[in-house]
Write a protein that holds these residues in place. Sequence first.
Motif, PDB file in Angstrom:
ATOM      1  N   MET A 182       0.849  -1.191   0.000  1.00  0.00           N
ATOM      2  CA  MET A 182       0.000   0.000   0.000  1.00  0.00           C
ATOM      3  C   MET A 182       0.885   1.242   0.000  1.00  0.00           C
ATOM      4  SD  MET A 182      -2.840   1.332   2.780  1.00  0.00           S
ATOM      5  CE  MET A 182      -4.186   0.321   2.214  1.00  0.00           C
ATOM      6  N   LEU A 183       0.575   2.177  -0.904  1.00  0.00           N
ATOM      7  CA  LEU A 183       1.291   3.439  -0.991  1.00  0.00           C
ATOM      8  C   LEU A 183       0.499   4.496  -0.219  1.00  0.00           C
ATOM      9  CD1 LEU A 183       3.714   4.944  -2.208  1.00  0.00           C
ATOM     10  CD2 LEU A 183       2.283   5.481  -4.186  1.00  0.00           C
ATOM     11  N   LEU A 184       1.109   5.040   0.835  1.00  0.00           N
ATOM     12  CA  LEU A 184       0.433   6.019   1.686  1.00  0.00           C
ATOM     13  C   LEU A 184       0.781   7.446   1.274  1.00  0.00           C
ATOM     14  CD1 LEU A 184       0.998   4.321   5.182  1.00  0.00           C
ATOM     15  CD2 LEU A 184      -0.919   4.041   3.595  1.00  0.00           C
ATOM     16  N   GLN A 185      -0.138   8.351   1.500  1.00  0.00           N
ATOM     17  CA  GLN A 185      -0.048   9.778   1.192  1.00  0.00           C
ATOM     18  C   GLN A 185       0.077  10.036  -0.312  1.00  0.00           C
ATOM     19  OE1 GLN A 185       1.201  13.046   4.204  1.00  0.00           O
ATOM     20  NE2 GLN A 185       3.060  12.517   3.138  1.00  0.00           N
ATOM     21  N   LYS A 186      -0.761   9.324  -1.088  1.00  0.00           N
ATOM     22  CA  LYS A 186      -0.799   9.573  -2.535  1.00  0.00           C
ATOM     23  C   LYS A 186      -1.476  10.901  -2.834  1.00  0.00           C
ATOM     24  CE  LYS A 186      -2.854   5.660  -3.246  1.00  0.00           C
ATOM     25  NZ  LYS A 186      -3.541   4.525  -3.906  1.00  0.00           N
ATOM     26  N   ASN A 187      -2.353  11.357  -1.921  1.00  0.00           N
ATOM     27  CA  ASN A 187      -3.046  12.631  -2.077  1.00  0.00           C
ATOM     28  C   ASN A 187      -2.878  13.450  -0.809  1.00  0.00           C
ATOM     29  OD1 ASN A 187      -4.511  11.863  -4.675  1.00  0.00           O
ATOM     30  ND2 ASN A 187      -5.245  10.275  -3.287  1.00  0.00           N
ATOM     31  N   PHE A 188      -3.132  14.737  -0.915  1.00  0.00           N
ATOM     32  CA  PHE A 188      -3.072  15.606   0.256  1.00  0.00           C
ATOM     33  C   PHE A 188      -4.030  16.777   0.061  1.00  0.00           C
ATOM     34  CE2 PHE A 188      -0.133  17.455  -2.715  1.00  0.00           C
ATOM     35  CZ  PHE A 188      -0.194  18.829  -2.496  1.00  0.00           C
ATOM     36  N   ILE A 189      -4.366  17.451   1.171  1.00  0.00           N
ATOM     37  CA  ILE A 189      -5.248  18.611   1.142  1.00  0.00           C
ATOM     38  C   ILE A 189      -4.386  19.872   1.163  1.00  0.00           C
ATOM     39  CG2 ILE A 189      -7.159  19.807   2.257  1.00  0.00           C
ATOM     40  CD1 ILE A 189      -7.852  17.040   1.177  1.00  0.00           C
ATOM     41  N   SER A 190      -4.557  20.721   0.164  1.00  0.00           N
ATOM     42  CA  SER A 190      -3.737  21.930   0.043  1.00  0.00           C
ATOM     43  C   SER A 190      -4.244  23.020   0.983  1.00  0.00           C
ATOM     44  CB  SER A 190      -3.763  22.438  -1.395  1.00  0.00           C
ATOM     45  OG  SER A 190      -5.066  22.902  -1.722  1.00  0.00           O
ATOM     46  N   GLU A 191      -3.522  24.139   1.007  1.00  0.00           N
ATOM     47  CA  GLU A 191      -3.924  25.275   1.831  1.00  0.00           C
ATOM     48  C   GLU A 191      -5.281  25.820   1.405  1.00  0.00           C
ATOM     49  OE1 GLU A 191      -2.520  26.464   4.504  1.00  0.00           O
ATOM     50  OE2 GLU A 191      -0.847  25.052   4.449  1.00  0.00           O
ATOM     51  N   ASN A 198      -0.412  13.900  -4.940  1.00  0.00           N
ATOM     52  CA  ASN A 198       0.946  14.133  -4.438  1.00  0.00           C
ATOM     53  C   ASN A 198       1.953  13.837  -5.550  1.00  0.00           C
ATOM     54  OD1 ASN A 198       3.284  14.444  -3.009  1.00  0.00           O
ATOM     55  ND2 ASN A 198       2.802  12.927  -1.441  1.00  0.00           N
ATOM     56  N   LYS A 199       2.567  14.878  -6.077  1.00  0.00           N
ATOM     57  CA  LYS A 199       3.560  14.731  -7.147  1.00  0.00           C
ATOM     58  C   LYS A 199       4.956  15.095  -6.657  1.00  0.00           C
ATOM     59  CE  LYS A 199       0.194  15.632 -10.796  1.00  0.00           C
ATOM     60  NZ  LYS A 199      -0.163  16.479 -11.974  1.00  0.00           N
ATOM     61  N   GLY A 200       5.229  14.767  -5.409  1.00  0.00           N
ATOM     62  CA  GLY A 200       6.540  15.043  -4.828  1.00  0.00           C
ATOM     63  C   GLY A 200       6.534  16.149  -3.809  1.00  0.00           C
ATOM     64  N   GLU A 201       5.378  16.797  -3.599  1.00  0.00           N
ATOM     65  CA  GLU A 201       5.318  17.877  -2.607  1.00  0.00           C
ATOM     66  C   GLU A 201       5.536  17.343  -1.184  1.00  0.00           C
ATOM     67  OE1 GLU A 201       2.483  19.028  -5.983  1.00  0.00           O
ATOM     68  OE2 GLU A 201       3.033  17.244  -4.844  1.00  0.00           O
ATOM     69  N   LEU A 202       5.061  16.101  -0.924  1.00  0.00           N
ATOM     70  CA  LEU A 202       5.194  15.474   0.392  1.00  0.00           C
ATOM     71  C   LEU A 202       5.744  14.068   0.210  1.00  0.00           C
ATOM     72  CD1 LEU A 202       1.755  16.534   1.943  1.00  0.00           C
ATOM     73  CD2 LEU A 202       3.989  17.503   2.490  1.00  0.00           C
ATOM     74  N   TYR A 205       4.933   6.788   1.408  1.00  0.00           N
ATOM     75  CA  TYR A 205       5.441   5.640   2.148  1.00  0.00           C
ATOM     76  C   TYR A 205       4.843   4.357   1.569  1.00  0.00           C
ATOM     77  CZ  TYR A 205       6.331   9.506   5.366  1.00  0.00           C
ATOM     78  OH  TYR A 205       6.727  10.701   5.910  1.00  0.00           O
ATOM     79  N   MET A 206       5.703   3.431   1.173  1.00  0.00           N
ATOM     80  CA  MET A 206       5.264   2.140   0.658  1.00  0.00           C
ATOM     81  C   MET A 206       5.314   1.121   1.790  1.00  0.00           C
ATOM     82  SD  MET A 206       4.171   0.455  -1.993  1.00  0.00           S
ATOM     83  CE  MET A 206       4.707   1.256  -3.513  1.00  0.00           C
ATOM     84  N   VAL A 207       4.150   0.547   2.117  1.00  0.00           N
ATOM     85  CA  VAL A 207       4.047  -0.436   3.202  1.00  0.00           C
ATOM     86  C   VAL A 207       3.753  -1.789   2.593  1.00  0.00           C
ATOM     87  CG1 VAL A 207       2.894  -1.019   5.362  1.00  0.00           C
ATOM     88  CG2 VAL A 207       3.137   1.379   4.696  1.00  0.00           C
ATOM     89  N   GLU A 208       4.626  -2.745   2.811  1.00  0.00           N
ATOM     90  CA  GLU A 208       4.472  -4.078   2.233  1.00  0.00           C
ATOM     91  C   GLU A 208       3.664  -4.979   3.157  1.00  0.00           C
ATOM     92  OE1 GLU A 208       8.357  -5.495   1.412  1.00  0.00           O
ATOM     93  OE2 GLU A 208       8.749  -4.059  -0.201  1.00  0.00           O
TER      94      GLU A 208
END
Length: 439
Positions: A182-191, A198-202, A205-208
Amino acid sequence: MKIKYEFADGTVSEVEVEESIGAVIIEDRRLEDNLARKERYHCYSLDAAQFEGSEYGTEETPEVQISDEGELLLTLLASFAQEESRSISENVKWGIRKRFEQGIPNGHKAPYGYEWDGEMYRVIPEQGEVIKEIFAKYLSGASAYGIAKELSERGIKGQKGVPMDDSTIKFILTNPSYTGSMLLQKNFISEGHTRKRNKGELPMYMVEGMFEPLIPQGDFEKAQLIREQRADAAANKSPTLTAFSGLVKCGECGCSISRRTTKYGKKWNCNTRERKGKDVCGLRPVYETELEQAAVAALELAAFDGAAVRREVEQIVINADRIEFRMKSGKAREVMRAYQRGHSAFSQKITCGCCGRKLECDHWKMGPKGQKEKYKVWVCRGCSFRRLLDDEFREAVAEVLGREDYEPRFVKEVSGVIAYGDRFEFHFTDGEVTEWQRK
């Protein structure tokens, strides 16, 4: 756990949060003075808060009069409350990201093929077989569109209970969850409080070992390689960008609209209508000439200027009856659709009352020999229904709809017209039926 918010007027509100997030908020509150926090929430009380220098009206005198001191106090309290909200938001985000670092997901929403049973993600056997079939067909050379079409014909639906389309298949093919990770933090809430990819801003984490694998890691990597190869092969090396490229959206379904070249000229088609048919999205194509004329009217130009469109327009929304130009300045301007000669608003909407076939547009020469004129008519190819003059039908539509700009309204409001020898039956989208007697 529940977090309680107590306001100055005594009202209490509770919010359900996860244990770890609640612990962060409670710890933050311990560091603050309880009385000061209550004062910050004064501005949220609608009936009991009494500000110094302000008077609240009653039922007899509902007017509210606030002095300069009261106005200042309101502003200060509002700013305090906003800062409190921002502080809580940052603490919640911090707690979620700390959980990500520990490999703990934010919630238990399962991807297609799995379900959360309260302890772990388990495979849904029927859906798991569909996932395996999708990867097998793709690796054997099938396209995402072809796979989606076949599954739809078999009645197989996606996670939301609707038929899968090619975008759903592509998402499944790129989801590492089917390998067990599972890939965590694929999306985020902006200001600005909008959800973003998420394109590298944050950090991500890849959890196996989060799922029971449905696809071997090797097959997943082969699928990604095939996607890259097909994308490179299909890439447009010299794309032709117009003034409208990337700006045009469908007002019916919200999908993007793409430019197409036909023997009748350039036109813009809704992608949903092209992929799924007019039953899913009924927006008819708009010709580029009409789009240019609408831009001239909306921007108040003497002639079409593509640079002006790119400079001033943020988005163009095409509806059945109007074109909406949303400006970068924040303003919006609307232009009614102009169905030009040859691009009739009546196509595929007039039905023969004798045999039930759609009437087709044609031209007919009528008049004395040597003085014949060409008239636009609607004819039935299935029976001997007499030719219907386009001028007569336009007269009927104008009277029924009661406006000069009847063509855009016809497309938007009328689902179809049945033509009989003595009358027209107008069937509206709201279910109403109106008759017009032919002369």
